[in-house]
Design an enzyme around this catalytic site. Structure first.
Site, PDB file in Angstrom:
ATOM      1  N   HIS A 210     -48.069   4.826  15.968  1.00 49.37           N
ATOM      2  CA  HIS A 210     -48.529   4.640  14.246  1.00 49.37           C
ATOM      3  C   HIS A 210     -49.364   6.495  15.205  1.00 49.37           C
ATOM      4  O   HIS A 210     -50.081   5.563  15.785  1.00 49.37           O
ATOM      5  CB  HIS A 210     -49.719   4.095  13.916  1.00 49.37           C
ATOM      6  CG  HIS A 210     -50.216   4.795  12.861  1.00 49.37           C
ATOM      7  ND1 HIS A 210     -51.948   4.836  12.916  1.00 49.37           N
ATOM      8  CD2 HIS A 210     -50.146   5.282  11.583  1.00 49.37           C
ATOM      9  CE1 HIS A 210     -51.746   5.092  11.337  1.00 49.37           C
ATOM     10  NE2 HIS A 210     -51.481   5.542  10.872  1.00 49.37           N
TER      11      HIS A 210
ATOM     12  N   HIS B 109     -54.421  15.407  12.810  1.00 51.41           N
ATOM     13  CA  HIS B 109     -54.437  13.984  12.041  1.00 51.41           C
ATOM     14  C   HIS B 109     -55.344  14.409  10.774  1.00 51.41           C
ATOM     15  O   HIS B 109     -56.631  15.103  10.698  1.00 51.41           O
ATOM     16  CB  HIS B 109     -55.229  12.776  12.258  1.00 51.41           C
ATOM     17  CG  HIS B 109     -54.930  11.762  11.000  1.00 51.41           C
ATOM     18  ND1 HIS B 109     -55.502  10.763  11.608  1.00 51.41           N
ATOM     19  CD2 HIS B 109     -54.554  11.183  10.265  1.00 51.41           C
ATOM     20  CE1 HIS B 109     -56.033   9.150  10.391  1.00 51.41           C
ATOM     21  NE2 HIS B 109     -55.226  10.549  10.127  1.00 51.41           N
TER      22      HIS B 109
END
Length: 578
Positions: free
Chosen positions: A125, A171
């Protein structure tokens, strides 16, 4: 003799001994007789009766290897009927890598010709993050490490740069520093098949305009070339197998979704000890209404963005398409007999789904792929219990590979199976779609087998750590914790006594674990150093797939907090299935 200084005087302790524990010595004597050496015939009997090796060429080969090992170490006693393996030679061989708890040859041992949906897949992830989810750097380095560790699913979040003319991996909506997408793609190409020949699935979090999608499509095609797997039709009736896809990179996309709402999500840091919080069964909890409303609004906005027109070249790269959620779990998990797809659920949504739609999830994952990912409030890159996914057949249980602790140790343990190739075949109980025999991991199940574990002793800390690493004034006080992580009925931990003031603890502790689903059971092993005045010190851990344990007295190498093997630290343990 070992000395420790306390103020103005010295404390003296006996030197660490390399002798086997009392119970190990008894095992040796039972086969050596009164002569003090184990002859070749006695060794064969030991290999049959204790190590569980069937009579035949393989047993003979092992016996020759043991004798050759002892001869090389000069630990064979020569001479007629009294000759053979000495107790020290016996002990040294038991501690060697050749006697590891898992097959040291690390070969793929499962059928690899079934569709992808039949396998648990080692899944990362936010694979590009070097640390926490909010402010760490982004780099290709963690991607390379993950691939070398056997991870087969790599995730990249694609965002436009400030000028909207190039693509960054980062991110989104956080303080993370970006990395250029080409560096990530080139790293994947170079390192994808270093640890395993089986396919790498590249999941893309796409936050791009059609123009930038076109650029990414060109980059992917030019970088991967013939390594890229594309599907000739828009949909597949069944996924290909890992064998079919050897050496291939597969693109799978999903709608853009922000993992961190800086205005709305509370930053919840997991308060874990140095080795992580204890494993518990994850239970669904009611999601606050405000949080649910934010998610609904965000997903609606996501749908609008994805309908703006994906570049056709980009669309053709998508071998495994994502099914967009319909906000109705029953519809989301409906099985289409004519096509397969991938669904992605957040940790919270999945926790609720296993309570209300557990059987639907098992049926869905028999044909389709399901990925679950950590909730956005795991700012520290912590992880959830992966078994809550595996118990229901979820293939892609995404883990933060930089989030070290007990939850990640379970993931590392699962994927030590099948030669560490990153694909582990799901047990047959999860693939049975007969309505009367559909697996229910919450039900009371009969015991299939019992695993008896004996923890004899440990050694190696004295070589890998400073004399005062664990205690400034004396040798360490070690204890071991051993247990099972699996279905709820099988999950438990036991602990040995504390062995005071010794670098070579001999516990000789026996425990037994009844197992109802051994095919999903992982053996957890931890060693800690007891401290009366503060938190106990971490001294090593490992996690092993129960179904691949070799019976008998075996060497178990411990790993550090990050899951990397310690150079010298091992335990001697015995495994017996009854």
């Amino acid at each position: 003799m070992t000395t420790y200084r306390v103020c103005c005087f010295l404390r003296r302790f006996g030197a660490a001994s390399s002798e086997p524990s009392e119970e190990l010595g008894d095992v040796f004597q039972a086969y050596a007789g009164g002569g003090g050496a184990m002859g070749e015939e006695a060794l064969r009997r030991f290999l049959r009766e204790v190590q569980g090796e069937a009579a035949g060429e393989e047993l003979e080969a092992t016996a020759r290897e043991v004798m050759a090992f002892a001869a090389e170490q000069r630990l064979l006693r020569k001479g007629g009927a009294g000759g053979g393996l000495t107790v020290e030679g016996f002990h040294r061989w038991l501690c060697s890598d050749a006697n590891d708890a898992l097959d040291p040859r690390r070969r793929v041992n499962q059928e690899m010709g079934m569709p992808l949906s039949h396998y648990f897949i080692y899944t990362g992830h936010n694979s590009y993050l070097t640390g926490n989810q909010l402010s760490s750097g982004c780099s290709e380095v963690p991607i390379v490490k993950a691939l070398h560790d056997g991870v087969r699913v790599i995730e990249l979040d694609l965002w436009p740069n400030a000028a909207n003319d190039a693509v960054h991996v980062l991110h989104g909506r956080t303080l993370t520093s970006p990395v250029d997408v080409m560096r990530c793609l080139e790293a994947i190409k170079e390192h994808a098949f270093m640890a395993s020949p089986y396919p790498v699935i590249l999941t893309l979090e796409d936050h791009l305009t059609p123009d930038l999608q076109s650029k990414v499509a060109k980059m992917i095609k030019e970088t991967f070339g013939d390594m890229l797997y594309t599907c000739e039709t828009e949909s597949m009736a069944e996924f290909p197998s890992p064998d079919d896809l050897k050496g291939k990179i597969i693109v799978s996309t999903k709608p853009p979704k922000e993992y961190l709402q800086t205005k709305n999500a509370a930053a919840v840091a997991d308060d874990e000890s140095v080795w992580g919080e204890e494993i518990t069964d994850d239970r669904a909890s009611a999601k606050p209404a405000a949080e649910e409303a934010v998610d609904e609004e965000q997903e609606a906005e996501t749908d609008k963005k994805t309908q703006q027109g994906v570049d056709n070249e980009y669309r053709r790269l998508i071998a495994i398409p994502l099914t967009r959620r319909k906000h109705d779990m029953e519809k989301d998990l409906r099985v289409d007999p004519d096509r397969v797809a991938r669904l992605s659920l957040g940790e919270k949504a999945y926790e609720k789904a296993i309570v209300t739609h557990g059987a639907h999830i098992i049926r869905f994952t028999q044909r389709n792929l399901l990925r679950i990912f950590p909730r956005s409030t795991r700012i520290t890159s912590s992880n959830y219990n992966p078994l809550m996914g595996w118990r229901y057949g979820v293939q892609m249980v995404a883990a933060n590979m930089q989030g070290h602790g007990r939850k990640l140790w379970l993931t590392q343990g699962m994927f030590r199976a099948n030669g560490g190739c990153g694909y582990v075949k799901k047990p047959d109980i999860l693939m049975n779609n007969d309505a009367d025999k559909l697996f229910d991991p919450t039900s009371k199940l009969p015991v299939k087998t019992r695993l008896k574990v004996t923890v004899y002793m440990g050694d190696g800390w004295r070589f890998d750590f400073r004399k005062t690493h664990f205690d400034r004034f004396s040798p360490p006080d070690f204890y071991a914790r051993v247990g099972i992580a699996g279905v709820e009925a099988d999950t438990r931990m036991e602990q040995t006594k504390v062995k005071m003031d010794t670098w070579v603890p001999a516990w000789d502790h026996e425990m037994e674990f009844p197992l109802s689903v051994p095919e999903l059971a992982l053996l957890r092993v931890e060693v800690h150093e007891s401290d009366n005045h503060q938190k106990d010190d971490f001294a090593g851990q490992t996690c092993l797939p129960v179904w691949e344990l070799r019976p008998g007295i075996r060497s178990v190498r411990l790993c550090n907090h990050n899951g990397e093997p310690l150079r010298s630290v091992k335990l001697l343990m015995r495994f017996d299935f009854t």
